[in-house]
Design an enzyme around this catalytic site. Structure first.
Site, PDB file in Angstrom:
ATOM      1  N   HIS A   1       0.837  -1.203   0.000  1.00 51.72           N
ATOM      2  CA  HIS A   1       0.000   0.000   0.000  1.00 51.72           C
ATOM      3  C   HIS A   1       0.871   1.253   0.000  1.00 51.72           C
ATOM      4  CE1 HIS A   1      -3.890  -2.151   1.432  1.00 51.72           C
ATOM      5  NE2 HIS A   1      -3.790  -2.079   0.121  1.00 51.72           N
TER       6      HIS A   1
ATOM      7  N   HIS B   1      -0.314  -8.980   1.403  1.00 53.41           N
ATOM      8  CA  HIS B   1      -1.513  -9.243   2.218  1.00 53.41           C
ATOM      9  C   HIS B   1      -2.160 -10.583   1.901  1.00 53.41           C
ATOM     10  CE1 HIS B   1      -1.394  -4.769   1.384  1.00 53.41           C
ATOM     11  NE2 HIS B   1      -1.170  -4.843   2.661  1.00 53.41           N
TER      12      HIS B   1
ATOM     13  N   GLU C   1      -5.925  -8.337   3.607  1.00 53.20           N
ATOM     14  CA  GLU C   1      -5.413  -9.390   4.512  1.00 53.20           C
ATOM     15  C   GLU C   1      -6.564 -10.060   5.281  1.00 53.20           C
ATOM     16  OE1 GLU C   1      -2.459  -8.127   7.460  1.00 53.20           O
ATOM     17  OE2 GLU C   1      -3.222  -9.690   8.778  1.00 53.20           O
TER      18      GLU C   1
ATOM     19  N   SER D   1      -2.889   3.233   2.966  1.00 54.49           N
ATOM     20  CA  SER D   1      -2.254   2.315   3.914  1.00 54.49           C
ATOM     21  C   SER D   1      -2.943   2.392   5.268  1.00 54.49           C
ATOM     22  CB  SER D   1      -0.767   2.672   4.049  1.00 54.49           C
ATOM     23  OG  SER D   1      -0.246   2.094   5.228  1.00 54.49           O
TER      24      SER D   1
ATOM     25  N   ASN E   1      -2.258   0.720   7.992  1.00 49.23           N
ATOM     26  CA  ASN E   1      -1.380   0.752   9.166  1.00 49.23           C
ATOM     27  C   ASN E   1      -0.803   2.145   9.388  1.00 49.23           C
ATOM     28  OD1 ASN E   1       1.759   0.656   8.625  1.00 49.23           O
ATOM     29  ND2 ASN E   1       0.844  -0.569   7.000  1.00 49.23           N
TER      30      ASN E   1
ATOM     31  N   SER F   1       4.968   0.150   4.706  1.00 51.10           N
ATOM     32  CA  SER F   1       5.260   0.067   3.278  1.00 51.10           C
ATOM     33  C   SER F   1       5.864   1.366   2.736  1.00 51.10           C
ATOM     34  CB  SER F   1       3.987  -0.309   2.508  1.00 51.10           C
ATOM     35  OG  SER F   1       2.909   0.472   2.949  1.00 51.10           O
TER      36      SER F   1
END
Ligand code: SF4
Length: 279
Positions: free
Chosen positions: A39, A72, A123, A215, A217, A258
């Site tokens: 991502h 993922h 994921e 993204s 995260n 990422s």
């Protein structure tokens, strides 16, 4: 002062995936990736320039393709379809993610599966495709509190989830079942990155979290930092830095899993340059 948080830059899983892509490209193969391999739009676009095609449908796969499965992972049925269509499949699913997917299958054999994560995240979609029976995806403590009563729940987490939310969900589920089985599948890279970012956020006036707008995260990291540093911003590149940031005395920088370390350093150098020019 401008400080870059420890454990910024690519995580192990992202580095491994990009090495697999490079290996295939260097071998002169016709490389395609199913979905964004990571991502980060800048990295994905750089790969496209090197000839790596980005596919969103299995029908787009060509027989001569060396097809890379993203970090993922993908849903079980899609993986089988891709294997039928592509000449070669290189599985770049992060080993920590793959373990989560295996646990989803194992826990769901005897329990109702609960995944703590974002329902739309690839994921998580891949994890629940391994479920042998009923499953639930929860992204908040309230969603966990209102799950139906079951004899047994088996719980895992998206690898980049917050530890606090995972523990809160487990607490809530204690009253929703007779038997609770849990596997903490949050990866150690996430744990270290979050810990270092939070420690830095406590000490600075402004916190910049660098990473793709897609993204999850990175967005979560920004949320966590906000609790300790209200002026925490998610930016993709140095172009996203707002003017008031340059006036802050202490600026912290962290990044999603990422984000290449070069992007982080570019943001740091840009701020330093602007600050020096202002003197
Ligand atoms: S954040 Fe963790 S689980 Fe996700 S790709 Fe990186 S190492 Fe793997």
């Amino acid at each position: 002062m401008v400080t870059v948080s420890e454990h910024s830059g690519f995580c192990f899983g992202v580095r491994r995936a990009l090495e697999l892509v490079k290996k295939a490209c260097d071998a002169g193969k016709q490389v395609a990736a199913f979905g964004p391999i990571i991502h980060n739009p800048q990295v994905v676009s750089a790969l496209e320039k090197q000839g790596v095609r980005q596919l969103s449908l299995p029908e787009e796969v060509q027989q001569d393709d060396t097809l890379i499965i993203r970090t993922h992972g993908v849903e079980v049925e899609i993986a089988a379809d891709l294997k039928r269509r592509a000449g070669e499949v290189v599985d770049a699913t992060c080993p920590f993610v793959a373990k989560t997917h295996r646990l989803a299958k194992k826990l769901s054999e005897h329990s109702s599966l609960v995944v703590v994560g974002d329902a739309e995240h690839p994921e998580v979609r891949a994890a629940v495709s391994n479920a042998r029976g009923e499953y639930f995806i929860v992204s908040s403590i309230d969603e966990a509190r209102y799950l139906p009563y079951r004899d047994s729940y088996g719980v895992i987490a998206q690898t980049t989830q917050s530890e606090t939310l995972f523990e809160q969900v487990l607490d809530a589920l204690k009253t929703r079942c007779r038997l609770l089985r849990a596997e903490n599948t949050i990866c150690s890279a996430t744990h270290k990155r979050v810990k270092a970012a939070v420690e830095l956020a406590k000490k600075v006036d402004v916190m910049l979290v660098v990473g793709g707008n897609n993204s999850a995260n990175t967005a979560r990291l920004r949320c966590l930092c906000t609790a300790y540093c209200p002026k925490s911003y998610h930016i993709e590149t140095e172009d996203g830095i707002s003017a008031d940031c340059f006036e802050a005395e202490n600026i912290g920088i962290t990044a999603g899993a990422s984000t290449p370390i070069e992007h982080v350093n570019r943001v740091r150098d840009y701020i330093l340059k602007r600050k020096n020019n202002g003197k």
